[in-house]
Design a protein around this motif. Structure first.
Motif, PDB file in Angstrom:
ATOM      1  N   THR A  14       0.699  -1.235  -0.181  1.00  0.00           N
ATOM      2  CA  THR A  14      -0.086  -0.203   0.038  1.00  0.00           C
ATOM      3  C   THR A  14       0.988   1.161   0.084  1.00  0.00           C
ATOM      4  O   THR A  14       1.969   1.241   0.747  1.00  0.00           O
ATOM      5  CB  THR A  14      -0.794   0.006   1.415  1.00  0.00           C
ATOM      6  OG1 THR A  14      -1.410  -1.191   1.556  1.00  0.00           O
ATOM      7  CG2 THR A  14      -1.986   1.136   1.056  1.00  0.00           C
TER       8      THR A  14
ATOM      9  N   VAL B 140       0.358   5.685  -0.218  1.00  0.00           N
ATOM     10  CA  VAL B 140      -0.432   6.732  -0.145  1.00  0.00           C
ATOM     11  C   VAL B 140       0.327   7.730  -0.250  1.00  0.00           C
ATOM     12  O   VAL B 140       1.451   7.976   0.560  1.00  0.00           O
ATOM     13  CB  VAL B 140      -1.631   6.771   1.143  1.00  0.00           C
ATOM     14  CG1 VAL B 140      -2.346   7.986   0.951  1.00  0.00           C
ATOM     15  CG2 VAL B 140      -2.311   5.595   0.956  1.00  0.00           C
TER      16      VAL B 140
ATOM     17  N   GLY C 167      -3.923   9.233   6.417  1.00  0.00           N
ATOM     18  CA  GLY C 167      -4.816   9.453   7.380  1.00  0.00           C
ATOM     19  C   GLY C 167      -6.033   9.802   7.310  1.00  0.00           C
ATOM     20  O   GLY C 167      -7.031  10.318   7.986  1.00  0.00           O
TER      21      GLY C 167
ATOM     22  N   LYS D  70      -8.325   7.575   5.529  1.00  0.00           N
ATOM     23  CA  LYS D  70      -8.994   6.491   5.185  1.00  0.00           C
ATOM     24  C   LYS D  70      -8.838   6.029   3.639  1.00  0.00           C
ATOM     25  O   LYS D  70      -9.901   5.200   3.160  1.00  0.00           O
ATOM     26  CB  LYS D  70     -10.520   6.601   5.561  1.00  0.00           C
ATOM     27  CG  LYS D  70     -10.760   6.869   6.949  1.00  0.00           C
ATOM     28  CD  LYS D  70     -10.453   5.737   7.859  1.00  0.00           C
ATOM     29  CE  LYS D  70     -10.332   6.270   9.377  1.00  0.00           C
ATOM     30  NZ  LYS D  70      -9.350   5.428  10.295  1.00  0.00           N
TER      31      LYS D  70
ATOM     32  N   GLY E 263      -6.248   4.563   2.495  1.00  0.00           N
ATOM     33  CA  GLY E 263      -5.603   3.013   2.539  1.00  0.00           C
ATOM     34  C   GLY E 263      -6.716   2.030   2.953  1.00  0.00           C
ATOM     35  O   GLY E 263      -7.045   1.101   2.425  1.00  0.00           O
ATOM     36  N   GLN E 264      -7.584   2.510   3.911  1.00  0.00           N
ATOM     37  CA  GLN E 264      -8.839   1.773   4.283  1.00  0.00           C
ATOM     38  C   GLN E 264      -9.663   1.268   3.155  1.00  0.00           C
ATOM     39  O   GLN E 264     -10.164   0.315   2.896  1.00  0.00           O
ATOM     40  CB  GLN E 264      -9.483   2.224   5.487  1.00  0.00           C
ATOM     41  CG  GLN E 264     -10.570   1.515   5.796  1.00  0.00           C
ATOM     42  CD  GLN E 264     -11.351   2.244   6.942  1.00  0.00           C
ATOM     43  OE1 GLN E 264     -10.761   2.628   8.090  1.00  0.00           O
ATOM     44  NE2 GLN E 264     -12.768   2.113   7.027  1.00  0.00           N
TER      45      GLN E 264
ATOM     46  N   ASN F  20       8.182   1.078  11.093  1.00  0.00           N
ATOM     47  CA  ASN F  20       7.025   1.917  10.311  1.00  0.00           C
ATOM     48  C   ASN F  20       5.702   1.593  11.005  1.00  0.00           C
ATOM     49  O   ASN F  20       4.716   0.736  10.978  1.00  0.00           O
ATOM     50  CB  ASN F  20       6.726   1.237   8.875  1.00  0.00           C
ATOM     51  CG  ASN F  20       5.809   2.006   8.277  1.00  0.00           C
ATOM     52  OD1 ASN F  20       5.300   3.070   8.739  1.00  0.00           O
ATOM     53  ND2 ASN F  20       5.751   1.698   6.919  1.00  0.00           N
TER      54      ASN F  20
ATOM     55  N   ARG G 279       0.156   0.208  12.665  1.00  0.00           N
ATOM     56  CA  ARG G 279      -1.247   0.362  13.075  1.00  0.00           C
ATOM     57  C   ARG G 279      -2.395   0.338  12.128  1.00  0.00           C
ATOM     58  O   ARG G 279      -3.512  -0.171  12.521  1.00  0.00           O
ATOM     59  CB  ARG G 279      -1.226   1.792  13.688  1.00  0.00           C
ATOM     60  CG  ARG G 279      -2.502   2.240  14.609  1.00  0.00           C
ATOM     61  CD  ARG G 279      -2.267   3.599  14.988  1.00  0.00           C
ATOM     62  NE  ARG G 279      -3.417   3.925  15.696  1.00  0.00           N
ATOM     63  CZ  ARG G 279      -3.718   4.105  16.949  1.00  0.00           C
ATOM     64  NH1 ARG G 279      -3.020   3.558  17.841  1.00  0.00           N
ATOM     65  NH2 ARG G 279      -5.228   4.445  17.294  1.00  0.00           N
TER      66      ARG G 279
ATOM     67  N   ASN H 220      -5.376  -2.215  12.511  1.00  0.00           N
ATOM     68  CA  ASN H 220      -6.818  -1.754  12.290  1.00  0.00           C
ATOM     69  C   ASN H 220      -7.577  -2.687  11.194  1.00  0.00           C
ATOM     70  O   ASN H 220      -8.709  -2.999  11.460  1.00  0.00           O
ATOM     71  CB  ASN H 220      -7.037  -0.353  11.803  1.00  0.00           C
ATOM     72  CG  ASN H 220      -6.363   0.611  12.890  1.00  0.00           C
ATOM     73  OD1 ASN H 220      -6.247   0.022  14.083  1.00  0.00           O
ATOM     74  ND2 ASN H 220      -6.239   1.965  12.540  1.00  0.00           N
TER      75      ASN H 220
HETATM   76  C1  COA Z   1       0.507   3.256   5.933  1.00  0.00           C
HETATM   77  C2  COA Z   1      -0.627   3.874   4.727  1.00  0.00           C
HETATM   78  C3  COA Z   1      -0.505   2.984   3.638  1.00  0.00           C
HETATM   79  C4  COA Z   1      -1.989   3.984   5.554  1.00  0.00           C
HETATM   80  O1  COA Z   1      -2.771   4.706   4.349  1.00  0.00           O
HETATM   81  P1  COA Z   1      -3.621   5.696   5.229  1.00  0.00           P
HETATM   82  O2  COA Z   1      -4.542   6.109   3.857  1.00  0.00           O
HETATM   83  O3  COA Z   1      -2.914   6.886   5.517  1.00  0.00           O
HETATM   84  O4  COA Z   1      -4.335   4.948   6.348  1.00  0.00           O
HETATM   85  P2  COA Z   1      -6.069   5.287   6.696  1.00  0.00           P
HETATM   86  O5  COA Z   1      -6.282   6.850   6.857  1.00  0.00           O
HETATM   87  O6  COA Z   1      -6.930   4.398   5.928  1.00  0.00           O
HETATM   88  O7  COA Z   1      -6.147   4.558   8.143  1.00  0.00           O
HETATM   89  C5  COA Z   1      -5.368   5.345   9.396  1.00  0.00           C
HETATM   90  C6  COA Z   1      -4.626   4.626  10.121  1.00  0.00           C
HETATM   91  O8  COA Z   1      -3.496   4.618   9.544  1.00  0.00           O
HETATM   92  C7  COA Z   1      -2.479   4.919  10.489  1.00  0.00           C
HETATM   93  N1  COA Z   1      -1.526   5.995   9.738  1.00  0.00           N
HETATM   94  C8  COA Z   1      -0.171   5.513   9.156  1.00  0.00           C
HETATM   95  N2  COA Z   1       0.463   6.544   8.680  1.00  0.00           N
HETATM   96  C9  COA Z   1      -0.149   7.560   8.854  1.00  0.00           C
HETATM   97  C10 COA Z   1      -0.097   8.841   8.649  1.00  0.00           C
HETATM   98  N3  COA Z   1       0.845   9.269   8.054  1.00  0.00           N
HETATM   99  N4  COA Z   1      -1.050   9.722   9.043  1.00  0.00           N
HETATM  100  C11 COA Z   1      -1.997   9.397   9.724  1.00  0.00           C
HETATM  101  N5  COA Z   1      -2.365   8.050   9.962  1.00  0.00           N
HETATM  102  C12 COA Z   1      -1.501   7.216   9.486  1.00  0.00           C
HETATM  103  C13 COA Z   1      -3.247   5.675  11.588  1.00  0.00           C
HETATM  104  O9  COA Z   1      -2.339   5.259  12.751  1.00  0.00           O
HETATM  105  C14 COA Z   1      -4.429   5.332  11.469  1.00  0.00           C
HETATM  106  O10 COA Z   1      -4.873   4.461  12.403  1.00  0.00           O
HETATM  107  P3  COA Z   1      -5.825   5.218  13.672  1.00  0.00           P
HETATM  108  O11 COA Z   1      -6.929   5.810  13.082  1.00  0.00           O
HETATM  109  O12 COA Z   1      -6.119   4.011  14.472  1.00  0.00           O
HETATM  110  O13 COA Z   1      -4.704   6.051  14.124  1.00  0.00           O
HETATM  111  C15 COA Z   1      -0.044   5.370   4.491  1.00  0.00           C
HETATM  112  O14 COA Z   1      -0.049   6.100   5.665  1.00  0.00           O
HETATM  113  C16 COA Z   1       1.347   5.268   3.685  1.00  0.00           C
HETATM  114  O15 COA Z   1       1.320   4.974   2.415  1.00  0.00           O
HETATM  115  N6  COA Z   1       2.253   5.318   4.255  1.00  0.00           N
HETATM  116  C17 COA Z   1       3.714   5.144   3.767  1.00  0.00           C
HETATM  117  C18 COA Z   1       4.050   3.988   3.094  1.00  0.00           C
HETATM  118  C19 COA Z   1       3.918   2.999   3.964  1.00  0.00           C
HETATM  119  O16 COA Z   1       4.226   2.787   4.855  1.00  0.00           O
HETATM  120  N7  COA Z   1       3.101   1.869   3.052  1.00  0.00           N
HETATM  121  C20 COA Z   1       3.104   0.461   3.832  1.00  0.00           C
HETATM  122  C21 COA Z   1       4.253  -0.291   3.749  1.00  0.00           C
HETATM  123  S1  COA Z   1       4.183  -1.901   4.014  1.00  0.00           S
END
Ligand code: COA
Length: 171
Positions: A89, A91, A97, A99, A101-102, A128, A133, A137
């Motif tokens: 994944t 983003v 943050g 949703k 990713g969700q 990471n 987290r 979730n």
């Molecule tokens: C990890 C990732 C894919 C999550 O996607 P997202 O759209 O940010 O996540 P969502 O909004 O659907 O979900 C929010 C949850 O993700 C977590 N999260 C991870 N990174 C976050 C960020 N930078 N900002 C906010 N929430 C984040 C939060 O803890 C949140 O959980 P909570 O509501 O219990 O606090 C995204 O943050 C990302 O691309 N990160 C960098 C790349 C990465 O780490 N990819 C996965 C590698 S295996």
């Protein structure tokens, strides 16, 4: 505006590469280290098998997140792991943050279930915490840690192994 989730087409290659490459350049969230060219990304999308998909999230017609779901790498060499999928994944930083990713995961899990995968196994860099987290979730359970498994910017990092079963009859 509500994100639109859909499957990628080859002409999305440039936008998809841009999202993945932006995360690679952050240098701490993925084991991937080499940015993808548009041609590589196009070839990847064109080469996706019937049990693989790359979902994109669009906001205002711009791709700002992607998730790939595909058979576990070992499934290319054996019939014994055809039930195991993996996901990745990415983003864009300014859309995290929200949703995205969700929403991507909902589409990927539905796809994986329809393709008869029973579980999804992934690896996440242990530092990471955001991704741990996020996947927690979504129902992923941590099953182990591989020490010093990747080296990013000269530093060894541990890697967490996680799994999620897609069917209720499994644990
Ligand atoms: C990890 C990732 C894919 C999550 O996607 P997202 O759209 O940010 O996540 P969502 O909004 O659907 O979900 C929010 C949850 O993700 C977590 N999260 C991870 N990174 C976050 C960020 N930078 N900002 C906010 N929430 C984040 C939060 O803890 C949140 O959980 P909570 O509501 O219990 O606090 C995204 O943050 C990302 O691309 N990160 C960098 C790349 C990465 O780490 N990819 C996965 C590698 S295996």
């Amino acid at each position: 505006m509500e994100p639109v989730i859909r499957k990628a087409i080859p002409d999305d290659a440039k936008a998809v590469a841009s999202v993945i490459n932006s995360v690679i350049l952050e240098g701490k969230y993925t084991a991937l280290t080499n940015p993808f060219t548009v041609e590589q990304e196009r070839a990847f999308i064109e080469g996706l098998c019937n049990r693989s998909a790359l979902f994109v999230a669009e906001v205002d017609d711009e791709i700002i997140g992607i998730q790939v779901v595909e058979p576990d790498a070992l499934a290319h060499y054996t019939d014994s792991m055809q039930h195991v999928a993996t996901v990745g994944t990415w983003v864009q930083s300014n859309f995290r943050g929200r949703k995205i990713g969700q929403l991507l995961a909902e589409a990927s899990f539905k796809f994986a279930h329809a393709k008869n995968f029973k579980k999804i196994a992934i690896q996440v860099i242990a530092d990471n915490t955001g991704a741990l987290r996020f996947y927690g979730n979504l129902g992923f359970k941590k099953i182990g840690i591989a020490k010093k498994h990747v080296k990013l910017e000269g530093k060894f990092c541990d890697v967490c192994y996680l799994e999620k079963f897609l069917t209720r009859d499994e644990k």
